[in-house]
Scaffold this active site. Structure first.
Site, short mmCIF file in Angstrom:
data_model
loop_
_atom_site.label_atom_id
_atom_site.label_comp_id
_atom_site.label_asym_id
_atom_site.label_seq_id
_atom_site.Cartn_x
_atom_site.Cartn_y
_atom_site.Cartn_z
N ILE A 155 58.38 35.72 -15.69
CA ILE A 155 57.07 36.37 -16.17
C ILE A 155 57.63 37.05 -14.89
O ILE A 155 57.82 38.67 -14.56
CB ILE A 155 56.29 35.69 -15.38
N GLY A 169 49.26 29.17 -15.41
CA GLY A 169 49.72 27.71 -15.91
C GLY A 169 48.97 26.64 -14.36
O GLY A 169 48.96 25.85 -14.47
N SER A 204 46.57 33.06 -18.87
CA SER A 204 46.94 32.85 -19.87
C SER A 204 47.56 33.84 -20.61
O SER A 204 47.06 34.14 -20.65
CB SER A 204 47.19 30.84 -20.23
N CYS A 205 49.26 33.54 -21.36
CA CYS A 205 49.04 34.77 -22.23
C CYS A 205 48.76 34.91 -23.87
O CYS A 205 47.76 36.19 -23.90
CB CYS A 205 50.60 34.57 -22.91
N ASN A 206 48.15 34.02 -24.00
CA ASN A 206 47.56 33.00 -25.28
C ASN A 206 46.06 34.08 -25.00
O ASN A 206 44.98 34.71 -25.94
CB ASN A 206 47.12 32.56 -25.58
N ARG A 253 54.46 29.59 -29.72
CA ARG A 253 55.90 29.32 -29.79
C ARG A 253 56.18 27.96 -29.07
O ARG A 253 55.08 28.13 -27.93
CB ARG A 253 56.36 30.60 -29.10
N HIS A 291 42.06 27.00 -24.83
CA HIS A 291 42.15 28.06 -24.40
C HIS A 291 40.49 28.89 -24.19
O HIS A 291 40.00 29.98 -23.20
CB HIS A 291 43.09 29.54 -25.77
N GLY A 292 39.41 28.59 -25.27
CA GLY A 292 38.63 28.88 -25.15
C GLY A 292 37.27 29.06 -24.07
O GLY A 292 36.85 29.82 -23.05
N HIS A 343 53.56 34.67 -29.96
CA HIS A 343 52.34 33.18 -30.78
C HIS A 343 51.50 34.48 -31.28
O HIS A 343 51.59 35.99 -31.59
CB HIS A 343 51.31 32.76 -29.89
N GLN A 348 54.21 36.35 -25.66
CA GLN A 348 53.98 35.45 -23.96
C GLN A 348 54.64 35.57 -22.83
O GLN A 348 54.21 35.28 -22.17
CB GLN A 348 54.68 33.84 -24.77
P1 NAD Z 1 59.70 30.24 -15.14
O1 NAD Z 1 60.01 28.52 -15.33
O2 NAD Z 1 60.32 31.27 -16.47
O3 NAD Z 1 59.75 30.99 -13.95
C1 NAD Z 1 59.35 30.32 -12.69
C2 NAD Z 1 60.79 30.74 -11.61
O4 NAD Z 1 59.77 30.11 -10.06
C3 NAD Z 1 61.74 30.11 -11.60
O5 NAD Z 1 62.36 31.86 -10.95
C4 NAD Z 1 62.65 29.03 -10.54
O6 NAD Z 1 63.30 28.70 -10.17
C5 NAD Z 1 61.17 29.39 -9.87
N1 NAD Z 1 60.60 28.49 -8.83
C6 NAD Z 1 60.50 27.09 -9.43
N2 NAD Z 1 59.91 26.15 -7.58
C7 NAD Z 1 59.84 27.29 -6.94
C8 NAD Z 1 58.94 27.06 -5.59
N3 NAD Z 1 58.73 26.59 -5.23
N4 NAD Z 1 59.08 28.09 -5.05
C9 NAD Z 1 59.17 29.44 -5.93
N5 NAD Z 1 59.79 29.53 -7.03
C10 NAD Z 1 59.97 28.52 -7.80
O7 NAD Z 1 58.50 29.81 -15.26
P2 NAD Z 1 57.66 31.59 -16.54
O8 NAD Z 1 58.33 31.06 -17.99
O9 NAD Z 1 57.74 32.58 -15.75
O10 NAD Z 1 56.17 30.61 -15.70
C11 NAD Z 1 55.29 30.95 -14.83
C12 NAD Z 1 54.06 31.25 -14.56
O11 NAD Z 1 53.13 32.38 -15.60
C13 NAD Z 1 53.51 29.88 -15.14
O12 NAD Z 1 52.30 29.90 -14.14
C14 NAD Z 1 52.97 30.32 -16.37
O13 NAD Z 1 52.36 29.06 -17.13
C15 NAD Z 1 52.52 31.38 -16.60
N6 NAD Z 1 53.33 32.34 -17.77
C16 NAD Z 1 53.58 31.65 -18.38
C17 NAD Z 1 54.30 32.67 -19.47
C18 NAD Z 1 55.50 32.33 -20.30
O14 NAD Z 1 55.61 32.79 -21.18
N7 NAD Z 1 56.51 32.25 -19.88
C19 NAD Z 1 53.13 33.87 -20.39
C20 NAD Z 1 52.42 33.81 -18.92
C21 NAD Z 1 51.88 32.72 -18.18
#
Ligand code: NAD
Length: 339
Positions: free
Chosen positions: A12, A110, A139-141, A168, A194-195, A220, A302
């Site tokens: 993200i 998250g 979140s994405c969903n 996914r 999600h709801g 998704h 997502q």
């Molecule tokens: P990711 O694991 O791809 O990326 C997280 C990044 O944070 C990594 O680059 C990691 O190196 C870094 N990181 C880890 N610990 C850290 C710390 N203590 N300080 C600074 N950086 C740190 O995760 P993501 O998929 O991008 O998810 C990030 C957030 O977005 C989460 O809350 C997730 O639930 C939410 N989200 C993810 C998606 C998805 O599908 N991937 C969709 C919507 C929302």
């Protein structure tokens, strides 16, 4: 120019950074990584100053040819606002630092709603953001559900929603989670989270969701049913979607009936990272039965749909653009998201 720091440059965070860099009223003042990785090289390639949490790792980064601008605290001090895109649960741990430094911050889906105390969607509650220091982009969903429910609620009133999410299993690069060959109930209990998450943005909506995970990495798929308060027609519903800048209709004539074909299409469109920022509502599936029963399938990418929401959330929290539609227009134009 709004100075934006991106704490956590992963799936993200890297997308939000590029989206910030594309806006006329914002700049990326830094991104953070915890360890040397392919994404750290991408930060360098893009010219984003790279900050690290633990300065004792500076040498490891510099040996790999990646310059370190300083520690995360220095990045935060230089920022007007931080987008926290660290893995779920880490944002909660970061919140006290943002409080101590008096910085506005945006958390991701998250984190629990309580971490920010305010959950955001640009079309639904943009104007409420300005009085808050913190916001959480759902979140994405949930973003995909909020967009479509809010659009139909505004047009016809929504009495209740029942939706099934086929999720996914992992993001495309998430090799540690695969390979998989199963359909996993997620959770087996009803409702799924999600709801209730939709209710953090749209508290008045009666919604029950169910979810399962399947072995795919791109998008998704939602199967949605809503009871509308006012009678309507399929044509009127399609008009609502056509007029919504973050709901895209996957036209029948394209022959697209799967996430795989939709991925190919976004790739052919030349979208960065094949990102589908809008809900992909399958035109053929849009149905109205007995005047008030709505049905459809929609695809939700997502990795992408929350990205424009983060951009609008920056303007909403900073209070620099008061009109949600103006912010949404600016964001969409800069990204190349055309209705
Ligand atoms: P990711 O694991 O791809 O990326 C997280 C990044 O944070 C990594 O680059 C990691 O190196 C870094 N990181 C880890 N610990 C850290 C710390 N203590 N300080 C600074 N950086 C740190 O995760 P993501 O998929 O991008 O998810 C990030 C957030 O977005 C989460 O809350 C997730 O639930 C939410 N989200 C993810 C998606 C998805 O599908 N991937 C969709 C919507 C929302």
């Amino acid at each position: 120019m709004i100075k934006v720091a991106i704490n956590g440059f992963g799936t993200i965070g890297k997308r939000v950074a590029d989206a910030v860099a594309a806006q006329p009223d914002m700049e990326v003042i830094g991104v953070s990584k915890t360890s040397v990785s392919a994404e750290a090289y991408i930060a360098k390639e893009r010219g984003y100053p790279l900050y690290i949490a633990d300065l004792s790792k500076r040498e490891t980064f510099e040996k790999a040819g990646i310059e370190v601008a300083g520690d995360v605290e220095a990045m935060l001090k230089a920022a007007d606002i931080v987008v926290d895109a660290t893995p779920g649960g880490v944002g909660e741990k970061n919140r006290p630092i943002y409080e101590r430094l008096g910085k506005k911050a945006i958390f991701q889906g998250g984190e629990d709603h309580e971490v920010a105390g305010f959950s955001f969607n640009a079309h639904a509650n943009y104007k409420e953001a300005e009085k808050h220091q913190f916001a959480r982009v759902v979140s994405c969903n949930s973003t995909g559900l909020v967009r479509i429910i809010h659009a139909l609620d505004q047009a016809f009133g929504v009495a209740r929603v029942r939706a099934v999410m086929v999720r996914r299993a992992a993001d495309p690069d998430d090799v540690k989670r695969g390979p998989v060959d199963a359909i996993v109930l997620n959770p087996a209990t009803i409702p799924s989270h999600h709801g209730p998450d939709v209710n953090t943005v749209l508290p008045h909506i009666n919604i029950v969701t169910l979810a399962m995970i399947v072995p795919t990495t791109f998008m998704h798929m939602h199967s949605i049913q809503m009871d509308l308060k006012k009678e309507t027609t399929r044509e009127e519903v399609l008009k609502v979607f056509e007029n919504h800048s973050r709901i895209g209709l996957v036209r029948k004539a394209t022959g697209i009936k799967s996430n795989a074909q939709l991925r190919e299409y976004t790739q052919d469109l030349g979208r960065p990272r094949t990102d589908l920022w809008e809900n992909g509502v399958f035109e053929e599936s849009v149905s109205i039965l007995d005047g008030k029963e709505f049905y459809c399938f929609q695809a939700i990418h997502q990795e992408a749909d929350v990205v424009p929401e983060n951009i609008d959330c920056i303007r909403a929290l900073m209070g620099t653009v008061k009109d949600p539609q103006e912010s949404i227009r600016m964001t969409n134009e800069a990204l190349g998201l055309v209705a």
